[in-house]
Write an enzyme that holds these catalytic residues in place. Structure first.
Site, PDB file in Angstrom:
ATOM      1  N   SER A  70       1.886   1.226   3.140  1.00  0.00           N
ATOM      2  CA  SER A  70       2.998   1.883   3.842  1.00  0.00           C
ATOM      3  C   SER A  70       4.334   1.552   3.177  1.00  0.00           C
ATOM      4  O   SER A  70       5.154   2.445   2.935  1.00  0.00           O
ATOM      5  CB  SER A  70       3.041   1.442   5.309  1.00  0.00           C
ATOM      6  OG  SER A  70       1.832   1.770   5.956  1.00  0.00           O
ATOM      7  N   ASN A 150      -7.300  10.208   3.554  1.00  0.00           N
ATOM      8  CA  ASN A 150      -7.934   9.125   4.297  1.00  0.00           C
ATOM      9  C   ASN A 150      -8.825   9.603   5.439  1.00  0.00           C
ATOM     10  O   ASN A 150      -9.688   8.880   5.893  1.00  0.00           O
ATOM     11  CB  ASN A 150      -6.880   8.151   4.825  1.00  0.00           C
ATOM     12  CG  ASN A 150      -5.733   8.846   5.498  1.00  0.00           C
ATOM     13  OD1 ASN A 150      -5.060   9.682   4.903  1.00  0.00           O
ATOM     14  ND2 ASN A 150      -5.502   8.516   6.763  1.00  0.00           N
ATOM     15  N   GLN A 178      -6.434   5.289  -0.817  1.00  0.00           N
ATOM     16  CA  GLN A 178      -7.878   5.488  -0.632  1.00  0.00           C
ATOM     17  C   GLN A 178      -8.616   5.573  -1.964  1.00  0.00           C
ATOM     18  O   GLN A 178      -9.844   5.546  -1.985  1.00  0.00           O
ATOM     19  CB  GLN A 178      -8.140   6.781   0.169  1.00  0.00           C
ATOM     20  CG  GLN A 178      -7.729   6.705   1.622  1.00  0.00           C
ATOM     21  CD  GLN A 178      -8.630   5.797   2.460  1.00  0.00           C
ATOM     22  OE1 GLN A 178      -9.818   5.639   2.182  1.00  0.00           O
ATOM     23  NE2 GLN A 178      -8.060   5.190   3.487  1.00  0.00           N
ATOM     24  N   SER A 198      -3.173  -0.495  -1.729  1.00  0.00           N
ATOM     25  CA  SER A 198      -3.229  -1.485  -0.656  1.00  0.00           C
ATOM     26  C   SER A 198      -4.524  -2.278  -0.729  1.00  0.00           C
ATOM     27  O   SER A 198      -5.609  -1.700  -0.794  1.00  0.00           O
ATOM     28  CB  SER A 198      -3.134  -0.767   0.698  1.00  0.00           C
ATOM     29  OG  SER A 198      -3.289  -1.699   1.736  1.00  0.00           O
ATOM     30  N   HIS A 200      -6.290  -4.173   1.370  1.00  0.00           N
ATOM     31  CA  HIS A 200      -7.338  -4.229   2.412  1.00  0.00           C
ATOM     32  C   HIS A 200      -8.235  -3.003   2.421  1.00  0.00           C
ATOM     33  O   HIS A 200      -9.223  -2.954   3.162  1.00  0.00           O
ATOM     34  CB  HIS A 200      -6.731  -4.504   3.790  1.00  0.00           C
ATOM     35  CG  HIS A 200      -6.039  -3.353   4.453  1.00  0.00           C
ATOM     36  ND1 HIS A 200      -6.650  -2.604   5.429  1.00  0.00           N
ATOM     37  CD2 HIS A 200      -4.807  -2.819   4.292  1.00  0.00           C
ATOM     38  CE1 HIS A 200      -5.802  -1.675   5.852  1.00  0.00           C
ATOM     39  NE2 HIS A 200      -4.669  -1.786   5.169  1.00  0.00           N
ATOM     40  N   CYS A 323      -3.984   5.783  12.915  1.00  0.00           N
ATOM     41  CA  CYS A 323      -2.609   5.975  13.372  1.00  0.00           C
ATOM     42  C   CYS A 323      -2.536   7.007  14.490  1.00  0.00           C
ATOM     43  O   CYS A 323      -1.713   6.911  15.381  1.00  0.00           O
ATOM     44  CB  CYS A 323      -1.732   6.431  12.224  1.00  0.00           C
ATOM     45  SG  CYS A 323      -2.165   5.612  10.700  1.00  0.00           S
TER      46      CYS A 323
HETATM   47  C1  LIG Z   1      -4.338   2.796   4.872  1.00  0.00           C
HETATM   48  C2  LIG Z   1      -3.482   3.805   4.211  1.00  0.00           C
HETATM   49  C3  LIG Z   1      -2.090   3.614   4.074  1.00  0.00           C
HETATM   50  C4  LIG Z   1      -1.393   2.436   4.669  1.00  0.00           C
HETATM   51  O1  LIG Z   1      -1.673   1.242   3.975  1.00  0.00           O
HETATM   52  P1  LIG Z   1      -1.321  -0.156   4.688  1.00  0.00           P
HETATM   53  O2  LIG Z   1      -1.589  -1.166   3.638  1.00  0.00           O
HETATM   54  O3  LIG Z   1      -2.232  -0.267   5.863  1.00  0.00           O
HETATM   55  O4  LIG Z   1       0.122  -0.090   5.061  1.00  0.00           O
HETATM   56  C5  LIG Z   1      -1.361   4.577   3.424  1.00  0.00           C
HETATM   57  N1  LIG Z   1      -1.946   5.680   2.914  1.00  0.00           N
HETATM   58  C6  LIG Z   1      -3.273   5.904   3.013  1.00  0.00           C
HETATM   59  C7  LIG Z   1      -3.857   7.124   2.411  1.00  0.00           C
HETATM   60  C8  LIG Z   1      -4.076   4.981   3.670  1.00  0.00           C
HETATM   61  O5  LIG Z   1      -5.385   5.209   3.779  1.00  0.00           O
END
Ligand SMILES: *Cc1c(COP(=O)(O)O)cnc(C)c1O
Length: 394
Positions: A70, A150, A178, A198, A200, A323
């Site tokens: 994010s 996502n 993703q 990201s 995680h 979300c």
């Molecule tokens: C999970 C996700 C995010 C947000 O990432 P965070 O590390 O949770 O802030 C943004 N874009 C996509 C496409 C995601 O799947």
């Protein structure tokens, strides 16, 4: 428990955890400190930057650590837009099915007087480079289009979109949260100027991510404070998390192809099985989709109710994205691909990982059809459809 929500988050790998521990136990120095212990942390941080850069075809000095996807999305979009504004350019191109980290940042820009053009998404979840080429104007300062969606898992032709942007000399950002660790990513070969990732989402720790910004692209800092991240992101670096992210990414990239084959087999079986449910439809492209993504709409049910029944059976899944769930609005992604409100409410996303087993997939295929049938039998609307008083949509 059957965990089938890997698009929401993933289990941290033991490789990532072990890479983090020394930086919590012994090597806990602050990378900004001048004594040896601090400098050891600074060196570790730089080596992690090099390893992460190598995985995506970037240079280490082009990687900025953030708190996650994010923040990277926010920083890339605001930086490129404000840099364009200084040259009198206030037109931004994106798509209707981006993550909210992108869409809500674009809404901020609209309040600042930017013109945001959201390209329509085809029913198969695709956005094509020709659409981008047609939309680019003299005053376009940014194109921001995700690598893979996502919710419905569609994988976009970002290399071709990047080529259009490079030719038209418009900065191109891609939310690749993703994609990284799951699909091949090479920012130089793919003409990408900004990319968000990201940890995680690829078995790394939560709360850490990175922004790749090509050399020479202007970056503005969202957080005022110290001079960390070459002045672009203040705050003491989360060294253990960065080490975990680097280890997780290297592991994900190394095992990607091996896992992909297995995942596609599981995905294909799941899609075949769920397609047997009457009045259902697969969302997203059948082939150009993330290896672990399955997303269906079932007519006549509420996705949330289905999730509760699945939870009772020990299945973790999702309807819409993390979300939108918790709110009653249907998924903007499903609306963007043309699903009606009624159909969009009945969605189920199963996102698999390579450590899901065939038995788990068979178990899901036993439980989901029964749960869908149970919910339909409870619905007065469904009875009217069965009796012919109301028409089926699917
Ligand atoms: C999970 C996700 C995010 C947000 O990432 P965070 O590390 O949770 O802030 C943004 N874009 C996509 C496409 C995601 O799947």
């Amino acid at each position: 428990m059957i965990y089938a929500d890997n698009a929401a988050t993933t289990r941290m790998s033991s490789t990532a955890m072990e890479a983090m521990l020394p930086y919590m136990r012994e090597r806990f120095g602050n990378p900004s400190s001048l004594y040896g212990e601090g400098q050891k942390a600074a060196e570790a941080l730089w080596s992690a930057r090099e390893r992460i850069a190598a995985c995506i075809g970037a240079l280490p000095q082009e990687i900025y650590f953030t708190s996650g996807g994010s923040e990277a999305d926010n920083q890339a979009i605001l930086s490129a837009a404000h840099s364009g504004e200084r040259k009198g350019k206030k037109h931004v191109i994106s798509t209707a099915f981006e993550h909210h980290a992108v869409l809500h940042t674009l809404q901020k820009l609209e309040k600042e007087g930017f013109i945001v053009e959201l390209l329509p998404v085809h029913e198969n979840g695709m956005v094509y480079p020709e659409q981008v080429a047609e939309a680019v104007r003299e005053d376009t300062c940014l194109v921001t289009i995700m690598y893979a969606n996502n919710e419905i898992g569609s994988v976009l032709p970002v290399t071709e979109i990047g080529a259009v942007c490079r030719e038209k000399k418009v900065p191109f950002h891609t939310d690749a949260v993703q994609a990284v660790g799951h699909l091949p990513v090479h920012v130089k070969e793919q003409n990408i100027d900004f990319l968000s990732l990201s940890a995680h989402k690829f078995h790394g720790p939560k709360g850490i991510g990175a922004l790749y910004a090509r050399r020479g692209m202007a970056l503005e800092s969202l957080i005022a404070g110290g001079a960390q991240e070459r002045g672009k992101r203040a705050g003491t670096e989360n060294v253990p998390a960065v080490m975990g992210m680097a280890a997780a990414l290297e592991e994900a990239c190394r095992d990607r192809q091996k896992k992909q084959e297995r995942l596609i087999r599981l995905r294909t079986r799941l899609i075949e099985g769920l397609s047997q449910i009457p009045h259902s439809v697969l969302n997203g492209d059948a082939d150009k989709r993330l290896p672990g993504n399955v997303n269906f709409c079932f007519e006549g049910i509420e996705g949330e109710s289905l999730l509760l029944l699945l939870d009772d059976e020990g299945i973790c899944a999702s309807s819409g994205s993390a979300c939108t769930s918790g709110s009653l609005a249907p998924s903007h992604v499903l609306l963007a691909i043309g699903r009606s409100h009624e159909i969009a409410h009945g969605s189920l996303r199963l996102s698999l990982d390579a450590d899901n087993t065939e038995e788990e997939v068979e178990q899901i295929l036993k439980i989901v059809p029964k749960a869908v049938e149970r919910l339909r039998n409870l619905s007065p609307l469904w009875k009217e459809k069965i009796s012919g008083k109301l028409r089926f949509i699917l």
